[in-house]
Write a protein that holds these residues in place. Structure first.
Motif, PDB file in Angstrom:
ATOM      1  N   ALA A 134       1.420   1.968  -2.547  1.00  0.00           N
ATOM      2  CA  ALA A 134       0.266   1.075  -2.478  1.00  0.00           C
ATOM      3  C   ALA A 134       0.702  -0.357  -2.192  1.00  0.00           C
ATOM      4  O   ALA A 134       0.018  -1.099  -1.468  1.00  0.00           O
ATOM      5  N   LEU A 135       1.844  -0.777  -2.755  1.00  0.00           N
ATOM      6  CA  LEU A 135       2.372  -2.111  -2.466  1.00  0.00           C
ATOM      7  C   LEU A 135       2.720  -2.249  -0.988  1.00  0.00           C
ATOM      8  O   LEU A 135       2.454  -3.295  -0.377  1.00  0.00           O
ATOM      9  N   VAL A 136       3.318  -1.221  -0.416  1.00  0.00           N
ATOM     10  CA  VAL A 136       3.655  -1.257   1.011  1.00  0.00           C
ATOM     11  C   VAL A 136       2.397  -1.468   1.845  1.00  0.00           C
ATOM     12  O   VAL A 136       2.387  -2.271   2.792  1.00  0.00           O
ATOM     13  N   ASP A 137       1.325  -0.783   1.486  1.00  0.00           N
ATOM     14  CA  ASP A 137       0.059  -0.966   2.212  1.00  0.00           C
ATOM     15  C   ASP A 137      -0.472  -2.387   2.028  1.00  0.00           C
ATOM     16  O   ASP A 137      -0.938  -3.021   2.988  1.00  0.00           O
ATOM     17  N   ALA A 138      -0.399  -2.892   0.784  1.00  0.00           N
ATOM     18  CA  ALA A 138      -0.891  -4.244   0.526  1.00  0.00           C
ATOM     19  C   ALA A 138      -0.041  -5.287   1.247  1.00  0.00           C
ATOM     20  O   ALA A 138      -0.560  -6.301   1.735  1.00  0.00           O
ATOM     21  N   ALA A 139       1.266  -5.044   1.328  1.00  0.00           N
ATOM     22  CA  ALA A 139       2.167  -5.990   1.986  1.00  0.00           C
ATOM     23  C   ALA A 139       1.851  -6.134   3.468  1.00  0.00           C
ATOM     24  O   ALA A 139       2.112  -7.185   4.069  1.00  0.00           O
ATOM     25  N   ALA A 140       1.269  -5.099   4.047  1.00  0.00           N
ATOM     26  CA  ALA A 140       0.913  -5.161   5.466  1.00  0.00           C
ATOM     27  C   ALA A 140      -0.227  -6.134   5.728  1.00  0.00           C
ATOM     28  O   ALA A 140      -0.505  -6.472   6.890  1.00  0.00           O
ATOM     29  N   THR A 141      -0.878  -6.637   4.655  1.00  0.00           N
ATOM     30  CA  THR A 141      -2.026  -7.544   4.828  1.00  0.00           C
ATOM     31  C   THR A 141      -1.678  -9.007   4.559  1.00  0.00           C
ATOM     32  O   THR A 141      -2.574  -9.850   4.612  1.00  0.00           O
ATOM     33  N   VAL A 142      -0.429  -9.325   4.257  1.00  0.00           N
ATOM     34  CA  VAL A 142      -0.089 -10.695   3.847  1.00  0.00           C
ATOM     35  C   VAL A 142       0.528 -11.516   4.971  1.00  0.00           C
ATOM     36  O   VAL A 142       1.056 -12.602   4.730  1.00  0.00           O
TER      37      VAL A 142
END
Length: 365
Positions: A134-142
């Motif tokens: 989930a962090l990897v997915d969130a990191a794609a938005t920063v």
């Protein structure tokens, strides 16, 4: 439906008996057909977890025609030797981290994989955690990546104090090689290949020989009449990649904290994503996992991604059969291990310049 994967487990210590054998027994895609350990007591302790499995004292006794996969869970210093011997005989292997300890061992494994025609698969469970994914997915938005902070700090959790885990000759290293390998592996899907240009690091060993700091969840972590541990219990490193991304790394087997905490932070041009959790099996845990993103001073908490302790190991085993069948798997784990040991060696080399005595720092000398 395909036939179950026939598994041999080589090395029957805590990891085999507490992590791998219970999960292999519970998953329908596997059947444990062989157990390997030179210690009769270890074999006897594990035999009840794999009824019908043949007992062996050496991996050389395994029949390649009767084994589809060997799980290698021996002490660190024996990983490469055991795995390469099996690969050369055409037996696929799943190797616990660290896969190898240096470039020479990585080269040995690569040759064995090529000559034997079997594949090496690697174990590092962090990237299989639901919260890390989930962090990897969130990191794609920063936005464009600027900095990654990786921290795994235990309150107390020196493993197998006085045993092979704290002896550099058999472990190869301390908290960096143990916890740090997981942290670097978890960062790989975010950062990509860690092509590092600059490294600065320190290591210390303030807790490694303190009997009150032993890992309480390991029944083998008992007082032993052996030489004091000579590995680090803490590493702090700062890395700068060739693309200018900075990476801060801290791994500690023990500390002054009340709880074990793992924090992974990804900073980008458009925001920050942060995961706070506890990796591993320690009972000194923070409560669950939290994942947040922060943009322009506003922090949003994403949906909970909690799961049972150890679920990442189940997920890893669930995905192994497909990797075992995929010809594209060949060489991947060894290439990743090569990069990991090269970077870890650079961190240790940087830490050599720190002056406190080797008995306190555990630095390589």
């Amino acid at each position: 439906m395909s036939a179950p994967v026939r598994v041999a487990v080589a090395g029957l210590g805590w990891a085999a008996r507490s992590i791998w054998l219970p999960r292999l027994a519970a998953l329908p895609g596997y059947v444990v057909t062989a157990l390997v350990d030179p210690d009769p007591a270890a074999s006897a302790a594990a035999a009840g977890q794999a009824p019908g499995a043949r007992l062996h004292t050496s991996p050389d006794e395994l029949d390649p025609a009767a084994v589809d996969l060997a799980v290698v869970a021996v002490p660190n210093h024996a990983h490469a030797a055991v795995a390469s011997g099996l690969l050369r005989r055409g037996i696929a292997v799943f190797v616990e981290k660290p896969v190898c300890l240096d470039e020479a061992e990585a080269a040995e494994l690569a040759d064995a994989e090529r000559l034997g025609g079997a594949v090496l698969l690697a174990g590092s469970a962090a990237r299989y955690r639901a919260d890390v994914r989930a962090l990897v997915d969130a990191a794609a938005t920063v936005g464009e990546l600027r900095h990654v902070d990786l921290s795994w700090v235990r309150a107390r959790g020196v493993p197998d104090a006085g045993g092979w885990f704290t002896d550099r000759r058999t472990a190869g290293g301390g908290a960096l090689l143990d916890l740090g390998w997981h942290l670097l592996d978890a960062a790989t899907p975010v950062v990509g290949r860690l092509d590092v240009e600059h490294v600065a690091a320190t290591v210390s060993g303030d807790f490694v020989n303190d009997p009150t700091r032993r890992a309480g969840w390991r029944p083998d972590a008992v007082a032993r009449e052996r030489a004091p541990g000579d590995v680090e219990d803490t590493v702090r490193a700062f890395l700068v990649t060739e693309s200018g991304v900075s990476v801060a790394l801290r791994a500690s087997w023990a500390s002054h904290e009340a709880r074990d905490t793992t924090v992974l932070t990804v900073e980008g041009t458009e925001g920050v994503a942060r995961l706070r959790a506890t990796f591993g099996f320690s009972p000194h845990r923070v409560g669950g996992s939290t994942l947040t993103t922060t943009r322009a001073g506003v922090t949003d908490e994403l949906d909970p991604v909690d799961e049972p302790v150890g679920r990442e190991y189940d997920r890893q085993l669930e995905e192994l059969p497909a990797l075992l069948r995929d010809p594209r798997s060949r060489g991947v784990a060894i290439a990743e291990a090569r990069r990991a040991v090269a970077l870890i060696d650079r961190i240790y080399t940087s830490a050599r310049t720190v002056e406190p005595t080797a008995a306190r720092t555990g630095s390589r000398s």
